[in-house]
Design a protein around this motif. Structure first.
Motif, mmCIF file in Angstrom:
data_model
loop_
_atom_site.group_PDB
_atom_site.id
_atom_site.type_symbol
_atom_site.label_atom_id
_atom_site.label_comp_id
_atom_site.label_asym_id
_atom_site.label_seq_id
_atom_site.Cartn_x
_atom_site.Cartn_y
_atom_site.Cartn_z
ATOM 1 N N PHE A 7 -53.189 33.739 -11.250
ATOM 2 C CA PHE A 7 -52.563 34.691 -10.342
ATOM 3 C C PHE A 7 -51.889 33.911 -9.213
ATOM 4 C CE2 PHE A 7 -55.934 37.036 -12.479
ATOM 5 C CZ PHE A 7 -55.240 38.158 -12.908
ATOM 6 N N VAL A 8 -50.566 33.865 -9.256
ATOM 7 C CA VAL A 8 -49.798 33.065 -8.303
ATOM 8 C C VAL A 8 -49.502 33.912 -7.072
ATOM 9 C CG1 VAL A 8 -47.682 31.741 -7.947
ATOM 10 C CG2 VAL A 8 -48.807 31.730 -10.186
ATOM 11 N N HIS A 9 -50.014 33.473 -5.939
ATOM 12 C CA HIS A 9 -49.873 34.240 -4.700
ATOM 13 C C HIS A 9 -48.421 34.284 -4.238
ATOM 14 C CE1 HIS A 9 -50.979 36.060 -0.919
ATOM 15 N NE2 HIS A 9 -50.475 35.051 -0.234
ATOM 16 N N ASP A 13 -43.676 29.089 -4.559
ATOM 17 C CA ASP A 13 -44.369 27.799 -4.647
ATOM 18 C C ASP A 13 -44.207 27.198 -6.043
ATOM 19 O OD1 ASP A 13 -45.214 28.155 -2.056
ATOM 20 O OD2 ASP A 13 -47.231 28.822 -2.594
ATOM 21 N N TYR A 14 -44.379 28.032 -7.071
ATOM 22 C CA TYR A 14 -44.239 27.557 -8.451
ATOM 23 C C TYR A 14 -42.801 27.118 -8.716
ATOM 24 C CZ TYR A 14 -44.527 27.588 -13.586
ATOM 25 O OH TYR A 14 -44.486 27.244 -14.910
ATOM 26 N N GLU A 15 -41.855 27.919 -8.291
ATOM 27 C CA GLU A 15 -40.451 27.609 -8.555
ATOM 28 C C GLU A 15 -39.990 26.372 -7.787
ATOM 29 O OE1 GLU A 15 -38.707 31.365 -7.623
ATOM 30 O OE2 GLU A 15 -39.184 32.230 -9.602
ATOM 31 N N THR A 16 -40.531 26.167 -6.592
ATOM 32 C CA THR A 16 -40.214 24.953 -5.837
ATOM 33 C C THR A 16 -40.751 23.719 -6.550
ATOM 34 O OG1 THR A 16 -40.229 26.152 -3.734
ATOM 35 C CG2 THR A 16 -40.504 23.769 -3.626
ATOM 36 N N GLU A 153 -53.026 26.847 -15.681
ATOM 37 C CA GLU A 153 -53.799 26.638 -14.458
ATOM 38 C C GLU A 153 -53.083 25.769 -13.435
ATOM 39 O OE1 GLU A 153 -56.438 27.618 -17.860
ATOM 40 O OE2 GLU A 153 -54.829 26.165 -17.550
ATOM 41 N N LEU A 154 -51.994 25.116 -13.835
ATOM 42 C CA LEU A 154 -51.266 24.217 -12.942
ATOM 43 C C LEU A 154 -49.936 24.827 -12.528
ATOM 44 C CD1 LEU A 154 -51.762 20.865 -14.915
ATOM 45 C CD2 LEU A 154 -53.138 21.717 -13.007
ATOM 46 N N LEU A 201 -51.572 25.791 -3.930
ATOM 47 C CA LEU A 201 -51.999 26.021 -2.548
ATOM 48 C C LEU A 201 -53.014 27.154 -2.433
ATOM 49 C CD1 LEU A 201 -48.540 25.753 -0.736
ATOM 50 C CD2 LEU A 201 -50.379 24.066 -0.743
ATOM 51 N N HIS A 202 -52.889 28.171 -3.286
ATOM 52 C CA HIS A 202 -53.722 29.366 -3.158
ATOM 53 C C HIS A 202 -54.698 29.518 -4.319
ATOM 54 C CE1 HIS A 202 -51.136 30.651 0.158
ATOM 55 N NE2 HIS A 202 -50.110 30.324 -0.603
#
Length: 242
Positions: A7-9, A13-16, A153-154, A201-202
């Protein structure tokens, strides 16, 4: 079979992380035509791999960039067109789909980086990485086959760009743990691969994978296989002891 979830907060962040990783290993995505050969993954609407490749496709802005599900004839035509004008191209493909495509459409790829992302589960006998790369290099008449290493997970990916050694972006590191003592983690050596990904980060930034491998003194690492079929020990035994 329960699929992994992350679950990406903050999706940014992922796209960066995707963009910075691409720039570090390949340069700006705008210079490439980016193609995705990801059948079965495209049928999973929340696949992290599909989101990664889609984001790079969108950022490339090349009119021929896109996904190919089962229309491999069209993919071969696009690749031949890009090769004819020496257009730098990134082809992301899962292992079983690349094997089928290489068998059916052998061609010379000199302007294209073929990036295999793994993926043979339930699709036939798993090939050793050197054997896989040798076959793809033969069919595509190219010097190198690239690899991408990532998981749900990464939020970051490691890449190999000219051999079987994977390298991480600057905010991600690989370590190795003793298979008999999960608390014995080293910077180099052979054993179970551990990943620290500070882009998480989250969520948990420290992942104990089920991959067997080797971490080298220069920070690169190799994957040799899976721990799945070994006897229970280490972390598995610890989980049963409470």
């Amino acid at each position: 079979h329960i699929r992994s979830k992350h679950f990406v907060h903050v999706l940014y962040d992922y796209e960066t992380s995707i963009m910075w990783g691409c720039r570090q290993f390949f340069g700006e995505p705008e210079q490439y035509c980016i193609l995705g050969l990801l059948p079965s993954y495209l049928e999973r609407p929340n696949s992290s791999l599909v989101h990664m490749v889609k984001h790079l496709i969108d950022e490339s802005k090349h009119p021929k960039s896109g996904f190919f599900l089962s229309n491999t004839q069209q993919l071969s035509e696009v690749l031949n067109e890009m090769e004819s004008v020496a257009q730098p191209t990134l082809l992301f493909g899962v292992t079983f789909a690349l094997l089928d495509f290489a068998r059916d459409y052998p061609m010379r790829l000199s302007a294209t980086c073929v990036i295999e992302t793994g993926g043979m589960k339930g699709r036939g006998e798993e090939m050793l990485k050197p054997e896989l790369h040798a076959y793809l290099k033969q069919q595509f008449e190219c010097q190198h086959i690239y690899s991408e290493y990532g998981m749900t997970e990464l939020l970051s990916q490691a890449y190999s760009t000219n051999d079987d050694v994977l390298y991480t972006p600057s905010w991600m590191s690989a370590f190795v743990r003793d298979l008999n003592d999960p608390l014995d983690v080293q910077h180099t050596g052979k054993g179970g691969i551990q990943i620290a990904d500070l882009a998480n980060l989250h969520a948990c930034s420290f992942i104990a994978t089920d991959d067997l491998g080797e971490v080298l003194p220069n920070g690169g690492f190799r994957i040799h296989g899976r721990i799945d079929h070994t006897e229970m020990r280490g972390c598995s035994l610890l989980s049963l002891s409470f």
